[in-house]
Design a protein around this motif. Structure first.
Motif, PDB file in Angstrom:
ATOM      1  N   VAL A 103       9.691 -16.083 -19.203  1.00 36.01           N
ATOM      2  CA  VAL A 103       9.010 -14.803 -18.990  1.00 36.01           C
ATOM      3  C   VAL A 103       9.600 -13.740 -19.923  1.00 36.01           C
ATOM      4  CG1 VAL A 103       8.326 -13.086 -17.285  1.00 36.01           C
ATOM      5  CG2 VAL A 103       8.692 -15.471 -16.583  1.00 36.01           C
ATOM      6  N   MET A 119       9.382  -9.500 -17.011  1.00 40.87           N
ATOM      7  CA  MET A 119      10.322  -9.911 -15.970  1.00 40.87           C
ATOM      8  C   MET A 119      10.938  -8.699 -15.278  1.00 40.87           C
ATOM      9  SD  MET A 119      11.294 -12.930 -14.827  1.00 40.87           S
ATOM     10  CE  MET A 119      11.008 -12.302 -13.179  1.00 40.87           C
ATOM     11  N   GLU A 147      -1.606 -15.770 -18.805  1.00 38.85           N
ATOM     12  CA  GLU A 147      -0.393 -14.980 -18.596  1.00 38.85           C
ATOM     13  C   GLU A 147      -0.519 -14.121 -17.338  1.00 38.85           C
ATOM     14  OE1 GLU A 147       0.740 -14.551 -23.361  1.00 38.85           O
ATOM     15  OE2 GLU A 147      -0.322 -12.945 -22.304  1.00 38.85           O
ATOM     16  N   VAL A 186       1.904 -14.014 -13.978  1.00 34.79           N
ATOM     17  CA  VAL A 186       2.474 -12.792 -13.409  1.00 34.79           C
ATOM     18  C   VAL A 186       2.186 -12.725 -11.917  1.00 34.79           C
ATOM     19  CG1 VAL A 186       2.290 -10.270 -13.349  1.00 34.79           C
ATOM     20  CG2 VAL A 186       2.488 -11.454 -15.535  1.00 34.79           C
ATOM     21  N   LEU A 195       4.344 -15.135 -10.039  1.00 40.61           N
ATOM     22  CA  LEU A 195       5.725 -14.660  -9.938  1.00 40.61           C
ATOM     23  C   LEU A 195       5.851 -13.532  -8.915  1.00 40.61           C
ATOM     24  CD1 LEU A 195       6.626 -14.835 -13.704  1.00 40.61           C
ATOM     25  CD2 LEU A 195       7.822 -16.068 -11.882  1.00 40.61           C
ATOM     26  N   TYR A 251       5.802 -21.009 -10.601  1.00 40.43           N
ATOM     27  CA  TYR A 251       4.913 -20.372 -11.572  1.00 40.43           C
ATOM     28  C   TYR A 251       4.677 -21.350 -12.712  1.00 40.43           C
ATOM     29  CZ  TYR A 251       7.693 -19.118 -15.768  1.00 40.43           C
ATOM     30  OH  TYR A 251       8.386 -19.145 -16.950  1.00 40.43           O
ATOM     31  N   PRO A 284       4.318 -21.525 -16.539  1.00 39.08           N
ATOM     32  CA  PRO A 284       4.504 -20.765 -17.772  1.00 39.08           C
ATOM     33  C   PRO A 284       3.456 -21.100 -18.827  1.00 39.08           C
ATOM     34  CG  PRO A 284       6.125 -22.511 -17.620  1.00 39.08           C
ATOM     35  CD  PRO A 284       5.421 -22.480 -16.306  1.00 39.08           C
ATOM     36  N   TRP A 312       4.033 -17.969 -23.790  1.00 41.12           N
ATOM     37  CA  TRP A 312       5.374 -17.507 -23.400  1.00 41.12           C
ATOM     38  C   TRP A 312       6.434 -18.526 -23.815  1.00 41.12           C
ATOM     39  CZ3 TRP A 312       4.839 -15.312 -17.726  1.00 41.12           C
ATOM     40  CH2 TRP A 312       4.127 -14.099 -17.771  1.00 41.12           C
TER      41      TRP A 312
END
Length: 401
Positions: free
Chosen positions: A212, A217, A236, A240, A243, A354, A356, A360
């Motif tokens: 992240v 983050m 993305e 988010v 997370l 999460y 990724p 990222w």
């Protein structure tokens, strides 16, 4: 192998738990004082009473610790003192001499039991659908405070210190060229280790990428909106939201990160320990609940209780919990990029906390050699989906051979 003497020598390690200890465990389970049922029909109040009662019934009446104990005892175990602490590890060398040494690190609420299903396929690939060129020599340590490793008597055993200890361990074993792998805390330790770039470490594989971006983050950890000007792709944006949900759904991490010693009850009550350990994330809890409702998927009832029983028998619930406190003191991000420049392979399991995005991962790991989304599996990848995990490790680290 590096020659050492005394406590820093590589020493064989054995263990066995008495029948009396196991009977005491069953007695404590049967004597549990139960609360009333939750007032909701979902998991929003934690581990459901129905699931926990079935866990307790099976644990006390049918579960047999001796089965996994025999599997563990059949493996070569060792211990060595590093930086003042005894570190336990399993060390299985492949019969293929050109095998790539690999140090594999577990997470919480895990142990070396997480890796039992991957040992034979990785060390003996020709017997499990692979080629001799896919072979690994495996080093599987218990993190400080976990399982058979020592319990720190002083603060400071955070992922940074652990990463240095792992490099020392591989040096003592005589491995001058090796890779590292991890998930959960193991992923953090592995990324920190890669950022340190110890001599001999040539690359890593992770199934929980620390990818992240720093600004994203910081906003997530602070519960704040994203900075103005941050533009996200749909993938993305999904990460988010995952997370944000994860940070709102991990009360155990807050408790362990602020007051681990308050969790003394986990060393006193086996059912209390089980309730706490099962409630890691909602998707894992649902999977485990289905397993105890006789619809096994990913993890069996014995898988789950093998790990919890090891925590109980080694009295490691509080000592393991302190890692969260240590990490909070060190200020190391759970998911933020660590500045890794070594070759990195990333495997993305769909029900991880999460997922990724490649965008990222490419920024977080400047030498990304593998990125793949696996069709099935979650947080405990090696444990839940060992075949997919083994294939990912083989494929991801193949460019390093």
């Amino acid at each position: 192998m590096t020659v050492t003497s005394g406590k820093t020598a590589i020493r064989p390690f054995t263990f066995e738990f008495s029948d009396e200890e196991l009977e005491e465990l069953r007695r404590r389970i049967r004597d549990t004082r139960w609360p009333e049922k939750e007032t909701v029909s979902d998991q929003s109040q934690g581990t459901p009473l129905e699931t926990l009662r079935e866990v307790a019934r099976y644990w006390a009446e049918e579960y047999d610790w001796r089965k996994v104990e025999a599997k563990l005892r059949a493996l070569p175990h060792f211990i060595t003192e590093i930086d003042g602490l005894d570190i336990h590890f399993i060390h299985v060398r492949s019969r293929h001499e050109d095998a790539l040494p690999l140090i594999v690190t577990h997470g919480w609420p895990g142990s070396v039991i997480e890796q039992l299903k991957i040992i034979e396929p990785l060390t003996d690939p020709t017997a499990h659908g692979g080629d001799a060129s896919d072979a690994f020599h495996l080093v599987i340590p218990s993190m400080p405070g976990y399982g058979f490793s020592g319990k720190p008597a002083e603060s400071g055993w955070n992922p940074t210190r652990m990463a240095r200890a792992w490099a020392e361990l591989m040096k003592r074993l005589g491995y001058s060229r090796y890779a590292a792998q991890g998930g959960d805390w193991g992923a953090i330790v592995t990324d920190v280790m890669a950022a340190q770039e110890p001599e001999g470490l040539i690359g890593i594989h992770t199934n929980m990428a620390n990818a992240v971006p720093a600004d994203v983050m910081a906003a997530i950890e602070g519960g704040a909106p994203l900075p103005s000007g941050v533009s996200l792709t749909p993938e993305e944006h999904k990460a988010v939201e995952q997370l944000r949900s994860a940070y709102a759904d991990v009360p155990y991490a807050f408790q362990m990160g602020t007051a681990p010693q308050t969790l003394v009850g986990l060393v006193d009550s086996p059912v209390g320990l089980a309730a706490f350990m099962l409630d890691h994330d909602w998707q894992s809890l649902e999977m485990i609940s289905r397993s105890f409702a006789h619809h096994p998927e990913g993890l069996t009832r014995d898988d789950v209780l093998d790990n919890i029983t090891l925590f109980w028998l080694t009295r490691s619930a509080v000592s393991a919990a302190r890692l969260y406190w240590e990490n909070a003191q060190a200020g190391i991000s759970f998911f933020g990029a660590k500045g890794v420049k070594l070759p990195t392979a990333v495997s993305v399991f769909p029900t991880e906390m999460y997922t990724p995005p490649r965008s990222w991962a490419e920024k977080a790991y400047s030498n990304l050699i593998h990125y793949n989304k696996v069709p099935k599996g979650g947080h405990f990848a090696a444990w839940e989906q060992p075949e997919s995990f083994v294939d990912e490790v083989r494929t991801g680290l193949r460019p390093l051979r």
